[in-house]
Enzyme design. Sequence first.
Site, PDB file in Angstrom:
ATOM      1  N   HIS A  82       0.836  -1.208   0.000  1.00 20.51           N
ATOM      2  CA  HIS A  82       0.000   0.000   0.000  1.00 20.51           C
ATOM      3  C   HIS A  82       0.865   1.250   0.000  1.00 20.51           C
ATOM      4  O   HIS A  82       1.934   1.302   0.629  1.00 20.51           O
ATOM      5  CB  HIS A  82      -0.986   0.010   1.174  1.00 20.51           C
ATOM      6  N   ASP A  84      -0.204   4.373   0.994  1.00 23.14           N
ATOM      7  CA  ASP A  84      -0.523   5.394   1.992  1.00 23.14           C
ATOM      8  C   ASP A  84       0.256   5.182   3.280  1.00 23.14           C
ATOM      9  O   ASP A  84       0.700   4.070   3.585  1.00 23.14           O
ATOM     10  CB  ASP A  84      -2.026   5.433   2.278  1.00 23.14           C
ATOM     11  N   ASP A 145       6.334   1.775   6.440  1.00 23.83           N
ATOM     12  CA  ASP A 145       5.019   1.142   6.387  1.00 23.83           C
ATOM     13  C   ASP A 145       4.148   1.978   5.457  1.00 23.83           C
ATOM     14  O   ASP A 145       3.569   2.961   5.858  1.00 23.83           O
ATOM     15  CB  ASP A 145       4.428   1.087   7.790  1.00 23.83           C
ATOM     16  N   GLU A 179      -4.967   1.716   2.951  1.00 25.69           N
ATOM     17  CA  GLU A 179      -4.873   0.551   3.831  1.00 25.69           C
ATOM     18  C   GLU A 179      -4.887   0.968   5.284  1.00 25.69           C
ATOM     19  O   GLU A 179      -5.486   0.290   6.134  1.00 25.69           O
ATOM     20  CB  GLU A 179      -3.597  -0.233   3.503  1.00 25.69           C
ATOM     21  N   GLU A 180      -4.252   2.091   5.580  1.00 22.14           N
ATOM     22  CA  GLU A 180      -4.111   2.517   6.979  1.00 22.14           C
ATOM     23  C   GLU A 180      -5.433   2.940   7.603  1.00 22.14           C
ATOM     24  O   GLU A 180      -5.537   3.025   8.824  1.00 22.14           O
ATOM     25  CB  GLU A 180      -3.104   3.668   7.075  1.00 22.14           C
ATOM     26  N   ASP A 202       4.378  -6.453   3.605  1.00 26.46           N
ATOM     27  CA  ASP A 202       4.019  -5.430   4.588  1.00 26.46           C
ATOM     28  C   ASP A 202       4.314  -5.899   6.006  1.00 26.46           C
ATOM     29  O   ASP A 202       3.683  -5.473   6.961  1.00 26.46           O
ATOM     30  CB  ASP A 202       2.526  -5.081   4.436  1.00 26.46           C
ATOM     31  N   HIS A 385       4.093   3.933  12.313  1.00 23.36           N
ATOM     32  CA  HIS A 385       3.187   5.003  12.745  1.00 23.36           C
ATOM     33  C   HIS A 385       3.827   5.932  13.771  1.00 23.36           C
ATOM     34  O   HIS A 385       3.116   6.584  14.529  1.00 23.36           O
ATOM     35  CB  HIS A 385       1.884   4.430  13.336  1.00 23.36           C
TER      36      HIS A 385
END
EC number: 3.4.11.4
Length: 414
Positions: A82, A84, A145, A179-180, A202, A385
């Site tokens: 992903h 994002d 990520d 995705e997040e 991932d 994150h």
Amino acid sequence: MNNYNFTVVERFMRYVQVDTQSDGSSTASPTTEKQKDLSKILVQELQAMGVADAHLDDFGYVYATIPANTEKKVPVICFCSHVDTSPDCSGKNVKPIIHKNYQGQDLVLPDDNTQVIKMVDHPDLKDQIGNDIITASGTTLLGADNKAGVAEIMDAANYWMAHPEVKHGQIRILFTPDEEVGRGVNNVDMKKLAADFGYTIDGETLGSLENETFSADGLKITIYGVSAHPGFAKGKMESAIKIASEIVAALPKDHLSPETTEGKEGFVHPVGIQGNVEEASVSFIIRDHITANLAKHEDVVKQIAEKVIANYPFSKFEIKISEQYRNFKEVLDQHPQVIEYALEGIKRSGMEPKLQSIRGGTDGSRLSFMGLPCPNVFAGEHAFHSKHEWASVQDMQKAVETIVNIASVWEEKI
């Protein structure tokens, strides 16, 4: 892949500088247009490699095909990541830094020297002595990520296009938005994708393969209180805000929460609260590796709400539950070759495979239930994150090698 000049790090360093945060409050698809900024770059680079059908659709998905170069009839394999990054931490103006030949020292991030990455807080750094560590500068997340996975798939594509002697079946590439915020595959065109099996790139630790995730529900409790002028509210007002606050305050303190659980323990987690005196709502995420346990956890919230609301005779509440994703082990167990061939690909890349579960979900969680069995392969991303997010050059190169080897294993085993 001896003597191959990896491009993964150069790609990664460029990709993380493109702001691609998704936005859970948006109803658009993708939730932010800026995610397409990176996706457009990926399409251009794929086309420059010779991947003729690479394209970006209106929903922000990149589709591309590496044609088969074998006479065998090999299942179509999809590799997915992903684009994002999480809205939990700024992804704007990311400044990636390579710390060469890491020797276990504290990594003080230069743009905010209060941000220090310490081995004691990040035990996986013990396995990185002598490697090159990539971090952000201290004011943003890094974006490993999942731009580590994106860069790894792109480098694998570059390798395949430059080495036609390496046999493989048809390979499909899928890059997803959102995705997040839990919408990564909402608008995937499965017919267009036309893959038989897949792998999200991932995961975290070098050599890991994840074949088990949480099962997940969303729960929203809405409280309907009684409004009155605060100057004349005695015996009349029942504030929905205060009722909602009491419900949150009554949640378990020593169990069933993210901060008190680990391994395969599930949790109930309030992620948002809003409202006014007359109406307020609390949004929760409910997680457990055992799907049947979700209903038990949801019942805990219901019982707490019933106990609290009993003290407010003129107020009421309602609960709505929405399925988010399910533990993809339920699907993967029906297709053991998907795991077997990935483990073999990791071994061929010189690592001891680690088959493990993840306290989270991936696009593969939902893709598996949409007809594409899809476990999660390591990408080398850590401390997601957060401003302490990091990845290593050597781990990302091993991920590229693993992707290539997995495709080779599928071709050989048929």
